[in-house]
Each structure stands twice: as structure tokens, then as C-alpha cells.
Scaffold this motif. Sequence first.
Motif, short mmCIF file in Angstrom:
data_model
loop_
_atom_site.label_atom_id
_atom_site.label_comp_id
_atom_site.label_asym_id
_atom_site.label_seq_id
_atom_site.Cartn_x
_atom_site.Cartn_y
_atom_site.Cartn_z
N VAL A 42 0.98 -1.06 0.15
CA VAL A 42 -0.12 0.04 -0.23
C VAL A 42 0.85 1.28 0.01
O VAL A 42 1.58 1.41 0.90
CB VAL A 42 -1.00 -0.12 1.05
CG1 VAL A 42 -1.74 1.32 1.04
CG2 VAL A 42 -1.61 -1.10 1.28
N ALA A 43 0.76 1.72 -1.12
CA ALA A 43 2.07 2.89 -1.16
C ALA A 43 1.57 4.01 -1.88
O ALA A 43 0.68 3.91 -2.77
CB ALA A 43 3.29 2.20 -2.08
N PRO A 44 2.11 5.31 -2.08
CA PRO A 44 1.70 6.48 -2.59
C PRO A 44 1.52 6.20 -4.33
O PRO A 44 2.34 5.46 -4.81
CB PRO A 44 2.68 7.30 -2.33
CG PRO A 44 3.33 7.16 -1.31
CD PRO A 44 3.46 5.69 -1.26
N GLU A 45 0.48 6.69 -4.98
CA GLU A 45 0.33 6.75 -6.46
C GLU A 45 1.63 7.22 -6.93
O GLU A 45 2.02 7.05 -8.29
CB GLU A 45 -0.88 7.47 -6.92
CG GLU A 45 -1.12 7.18 -8.33
CD GLU A 45 -2.28 7.84 -8.73
OE1 GLU A 45 -2.79 7.53 -9.66
OE2 GLU A 45 -2.95 8.66 -7.92
N HIS A 46 1.91 8.45 -6.38
CA HIS A 46 3.21 9.21 -7.02
C HIS A 46 4.22 9.55 -5.96
O HIS A 46 4.13 9.28 -4.77
CB HIS A 46 2.58 10.73 -7.51
CG HIS A 46 1.42 10.42 -8.45
ND1 HIS A 46 1.80 9.74 -9.79
CD2 HIS A 46 0.41 10.90 -8.57
CE1 HIS A 46 0.45 9.85 -10.40
NE2 HIS A 46 -0.38 10.37 -9.91
N ASP A 47 5.18 10.12 -6.31
CA ASP A 47 6.49 10.23 -5.44
C ASP A 47 6.08 11.29 -4.40
O ASP A 47 5.45 12.44 -4.79
CB ASP A 47 7.65 10.78 -6.19
CG ASP A 47 8.77 10.79 -5.69
OD1 ASP A 47 8.94 11.25 -4.25
OD2 ASP A 47 9.91 11.15 -6.09
N CYS A 80 -0.97 6.08 3.61
CA CYS A 80 -0.86 4.75 3.14
C CYS A 80 -0.97 3.72 4.40
O CYS A 80 -1.79 2.90 4.25
CB CYS A 80 0.13 4.60 2.29
SG CYS A 80 0.24 5.52 0.80
N VAL A 81 -0.07 3.87 5.27
CA VAL A 81 -0.23 3.07 6.42
C VAL A 81 -1.44 3.07 7.05
O VAL A 81 -1.82 2.08 7.45
CB VAL A 81 0.98 3.78 7.48
CG1 VAL A 81 0.92 3.02 8.56
CG2 VAL A 81 2.45 3.63 6.85
N ILE A 82 -2.01 4.37 7.52
CA ILE A 82 -3.40 4.31 7.98
C ILE A 82 -4.33 3.44 7.11
O ILE A 82 -5.09 2.86 7.66
CB ILE A 82 -3.86 5.72 8.12
CG1 ILE A 82 -2.91 6.40 9.13
CG2 ILE A 82 -5.26 5.94 8.58
CD1 ILE A 82 -3.10 7.90 9.40
N ILE A 83 -4.65 3.81 5.76
CA ILE A 83 -5.36 3.15 4.78
C ILE A 83 -4.89 1.69 4.91
O ILE A 83 -5.87 0.79 4.85
CB ILE A 83 -5.18 3.63 3.41
CG1 ILE A 83 -5.86 4.97 3.38
CG2 ILE A 83 -5.88 2.61 2.52
CD1 ILE A 83 -7.23 5.12 3.18
N GLY A 84 -3.56 1.20 4.98
CA GLY A 84 -3.46 -0.22 4.87
C GLY A 84 -4.03 -0.84 6.31
O GLY A 84 -4.50 -1.88 6.25
N LEU A 85 -3.59 -0.24 7.36
CA LEU A 85 -3.87 -0.69 8.82
C LEU A 85 -5.32 -0.83 8.85
O LEU A 85 -6.12 -1.79 9.71
CB LEU A 85 -3.06 -0.20 9.77
CG LEU A 85 -1.65 -0.29 9.62
CD1 LEU A 85 -0.75 0.52 10.96
CD2 LEU A 85 -1.17 -1.83 9.62
N SER A 86 -6.34 0.54 8.74
CA SER A 86 -7.36 0.70 9.28
C SER A 86 -8.55 0.33 8.03
O SER A 86 -9.71 0.52 8.48
CB SER A 86 -7.46 1.85 9.84
OG SER A 86 -6.54 2.24 10.90
#
Length: 254
Positions: A42-47, A80-86
Motif C-alpha cells: 500500500v504505497a503512494p500513487e506518485h512520489d 498509506c499506512v493508515i489506509i493499509g492498517l485501518s
Amino acid sequence: MQAPTAPLFQRALLTNDDGVDAPGMAALLEAVTPLAREVWVVAPEHDQSGVSRALSLHGPLRVLERGPHRFAVTGTPSDCVIIGLSHILKDNPPDIVFSGINRGANLGEEVGYSGTVSAALMARMCGVPAYAISQAWRDRNNVRWHTAISGLDAIVRRFGAAPASVLNVNFPDVEPAEIAGVSVTRQAEPGSMVMGVESREDTRGFPYHWLSIRRHPGQGADDTDIGALRRKEISVTPIGFDMTDHAMLKALRG
């Protein structure tokens, strides 16, 4: 033939600040796959380099499925971390979060604005142990991803599946056979940084501006992250949330 080592984790979450399609993410995926039975990205779409611990509080986030267990988020590394975990892994949380592999070392004061390190700190804040992984380079177009890939397994097995704090791991810009060892280090003292603004005009005559940064890293004592990389060692620095200037605190109390 040596038998393959057993995975340490049931489930690992990978993120970064260079973007979901960055070569460092491909390198991290290769390095972590032997360590976990399930690997999710789960990572950012862009830099999103340099965004530190920014959160997207004033607009919506979109989650774009890029393949099995692979998602891009229109936000920051911490988002991304919050979206991934929650959200994505809410019912099946990961055992560990790996952030990286960053293109370039995260040393000294630069740790403060690193999106790579900040994503790991966000995971820790959410109760999940985390590693931040970076690969130093001298030539941006010739990054030795294979050095970090080959060395990460031993680092994680040595320092534990659930480190008590975020471990900021920096690999030196040398071939794997040239690595001189592993050092547990502290952050180097600040060097200097010159910030500037370059102003230009677009094709319609309207002004726009680029921020410019010129870094002058400190020398780094032998027991620091910079000192370790100078000796061709892997630097492992435990980091946390305490930003207190303890020397100044002592002086003020005196």
C-alpha cells in the motif's frame, strides 16, 4: 544445499515515499517475500519524497487496486499506512511494516523530513512494529538495490520481528561482498542546509517557483549513522518520537 529459512511473519505491509511503481518498492518486495507468508503493498500513487509525517486531512483519498495485494493511494506515506492498517487490512492486520527501500540514505537531520521514516513511525504509532530501509548511492542512476535486497533478511532476523522502536536501516553504497559489518548507531549531528527559491515563468507568462535545497552533511562521529556508512557498514538506528533537546533542557533547568 542449505534449506530455506522459515518466514518470520504471517503478513507484512510494505510502503514507501518514492511511489508504488518505484524501483525501490520492487526491491523491497523481493527482499521481504522470503520473510512473510503474505506480502501486501500500500504505497503512494506518485512520489511523495520529503513530505515527512504529513496527513491528508483536507481532501479525500482514493485507493487504486494495482493487482493482487497491491494498492496505490492518492496521498502521503503516512496516509498509506493508515489506509493499509485501518481499511485494507483492518480484519487481518500485518505483523510488521517495512517502509522503503528509499533511493538514497536517510541519515542525521534528514530523518526528520523523510517520508520513508515517517511511514514507519506512523506504523509504530498505530501499534505495529516497523523498519525503515534506505540504500545509499553516489550515482542516482546506478543504485545498488541488490545490496539492500541481499542484506535485509539477516538484519531482520538479527534485530527481531518486533523491535521495541522503529529501526532506521541504511545500507552503504558498496557491493554486498564489500560490507564491513553492522553498527547500531545514533543519528549524526546536523550538518548545514541552504534553502532557496528558483522563480520562473510558464509559457503564458505566469510565475511559478521551485524550492531548491543544497545539503552539506555533517562529518558524523564514529558511533553515528554517517560514521557507519563511511566505514562501509550497515547502520541500524533506533528512532522514536521524543524530539526534546536534552542538552538545552538541562541548561534551561540549570
